[in-house]
Design an enzyme around this catalytic site. Structure first.
Site, mmCIF file in Angstrom:
data_model
loop_
_atom_site.group_PDB
_atom_site.id
_atom_site.type_symbol
_atom_site.label_atom_id
_atom_site.label_comp_id
_atom_site.label_asym_id
_atom_site.label_seq_id
_atom_site.Cartn_x
_atom_site.Cartn_y
_atom_site.Cartn_z
ATOM 1 N N SER A 157 41.631 19.832 -27.267
ATOM 2 C CA SER A 157 42.941 19.703 -26.630
ATOM 3 C C SER A 157 43.361 21.032 -25.990
ATOM 4 O O SER A 157 42.701 21.516 -25.073
ATOM 5 C CB SER A 157 43.966 19.207 -27.648
ATOM 6 O OG SER A 157 45.171 18.817 -27.021
ATOM 7 N N ASP A 211 38.075 16.316 -25.489
ATOM 8 C CA ASP A 211 39.169 15.566 -24.874
ATOM 9 C C ASP A 211 40.154 16.430 -24.091
ATOM 10 O O ASP A 211 41.353 16.441 -24.373
ATOM 11 C CB ASP A 211 39.911 14.722 -25.912
ATOM 12 C CG ASP A 211 40.513 13.471 -25.260
ATOM 13 O OD1 ASP A 211 39.836 12.882 -24.411
ATOM 14 O OD2 ASP A 211 41.637 13.103 -25.605
ATOM 15 N N HIS A 253 43.717 10.419 -28.309
ATOM 16 C CA HIS A 253 43.561 11.862 -28.154
ATOM 17 C C HIS A 253 43.398 12.567 -29.497
ATOM 18 O O HIS A 253 42.803 13.648 -29.558
ATOM 19 C CB HIS A 253 44.773 12.433 -27.410
ATOM 20 C CG HIS A 253 44.685 13.901 -27.163
ATOM 21 N ND1 HIS A 253 43.693 14.474 -26.394
ATOM 22 C CD2 HIS A 253 45.461 14.936 -27.602
ATOM 23 C CE1 HIS A 253 43.866 15.788 -26.361
ATOM 24 N NE2 HIS A 253 44.923 16.096 -27.085
#
Length: 363
Positions: free
Chosen positions: A138, A162, A313
């Site tokens: 992230s 991600d 996520h």
């Protein structure tokens, strides 16, 4: 025996500088105590060594260790078990760090991507790590991508979990909601630290803004209800007032999530590429990597692979075994396949250049 070392910065000397106009105005408007200004901070970290080493006693400074970079409102504690497994599976040291304003690391400004990259480079230099591999999730994934593009000589390979190298206005609502919910918990719900039901009450308060129980659990891992266990005492948080607090200066972080978190320095990175192998792990129920992201990925990272895992996520919490397998397979196998392809491409270019030179000489 698996070895893990925990190190926390201590006795920091703060650099006294004027705040940027934006940060200063924001803090004054909110009536916040000012955070110190530091160009770099010494990030707190855990060092995980392999449980069983095929080369005997692993030296402290092994070649190509891994630095694991967490996401927004995360910390090294969230992934210590995962990184222990990675260290053993890959037979290499794994450093998990707390980025500034997170975990046990110093609370300081600036809080932007360029500064986080500088902290990462500073960490590698301070610990004499040489070239390292990166795993970023992230927010940490975007920092890892920027670090590879701005300092390609310092990094060998990267696993990007991600996130993608582009401006992402569509992710801002989610990340803003995370930080804003923490601020609202502190400002509007007077949950005392000595309340036996503090965790339940805090979760119920967050539920109004964050309905997903897994995400609330992720946020609650940052709460401090006992000032005696505080590893880093922030200059802007009063841990002794009897109330719950977050490890993060969440009120000061709102400026970052509203203005910086979705950004990408496209102009600054024009023409830059990282030629090392890069693995992208895409959560299929997340839009942090979408079909439009592929163009940017190809542009900056020509030697890449993309793995897909059925998750949102919050893939590290939802699919720990799957993502660890993807990371392990990349560093054991896929990275070498990508490196071989790169060498083949470079050999073709050299051959073409040689042919052109020979032709020019004949003419």
């Amino acid at each position: 025996m698996l070895l893990a070392y925990t190190v926390r910065p201590s006795n920091w000397s703060f650099t006294r500088r004027a705040y940027s106009a934006t940060a200063r105005a924001f803090n004054q408007q909110k009536g916040l105590l000012p955070l110190p200004i530091k160009e770099t901070v010494d990030m707190a970290y855990d060092l995980h060594l392999p449980e069983r080493s095929v080369i005997g006693k692993m030296p402290y400074h092994s070649p190509e260790p891994i630095i694991f970079y967490h996401g927004l409102l995360g910390s090294k504690r969230n992934y210590r078990h995962d990184c222990k497994k990675l260290a053993t599976a890959l037979q290499t040291p794994v450093y998990t760090v707390d980025i500034r304003n997170h975990g046990s690391s110093e609370h300081a400004l600036p809080f932007d991507y360029n500064t986080l990259v500088n902290d990462l480079v500073h960490f590698a230099e301070t610990h004499s790590l040489g070239k390292v591999n990166l795993v970023g999730y992230s927010l940490g994934a975007k920092v890892a991508m920027l670090a590879c593009l701005k300092h390609p000589e310092r990094f060998s390979a990267a696993c990007i979990i991600d996130n993608s190298p582009e401006e992402q206005p569509h992710i801002k609502p989610l990340l803003t909601a995370l930080v804003k919910s923490c601020v609202k918990l502190l400002d509007h719900h007077n949950v005392r630290a000595d309340d036996k039901l503090w965790r339940h009450k805090a979760s119920e308060a967050l539920k109004k803004y964050i309905p997903d129980a897994g995400i609330r659990y992720y946020l609650l891992s940052n709460i401090i209800n006992n000032p005696r266990v505080v590893e880093y005492r922030s200059p802007v948080i009063n841990y002794d007032d009897g109330m719950l607090h977050f490890k993060n200066p969440v009120r000061h972080m709102m400026d970052f999530v509203t203005k910086e978190v979705a950004a990408w320095p496209t102009q600054e990175l024009e023409g830059k590429q990282f030629l090392g192998p890069v693995n992208f792990i895409k959560a299929t129920r997340s839009d942090f990597i979408n079909p439009k992201s592929l163009q940017a990925i190809n542009q900056y990272f020509p030697y890449h692979n993309i793995d897909e895992i059925n998750a949102t996520h919050f893939i590290l919490n939802e699919r720990p075994q799957e993502y660890l397998r993807a990371v392990t397979d990349f560093f054991k196998v896929t990275r070498y396949q990508l490196e071989k392809k790169r060498e083949q491409d470079l050999a073709k270019i050299d051959q073409l250049n040689a042919s052109e030179s020979l032709k020019s000489a004949r003419d």
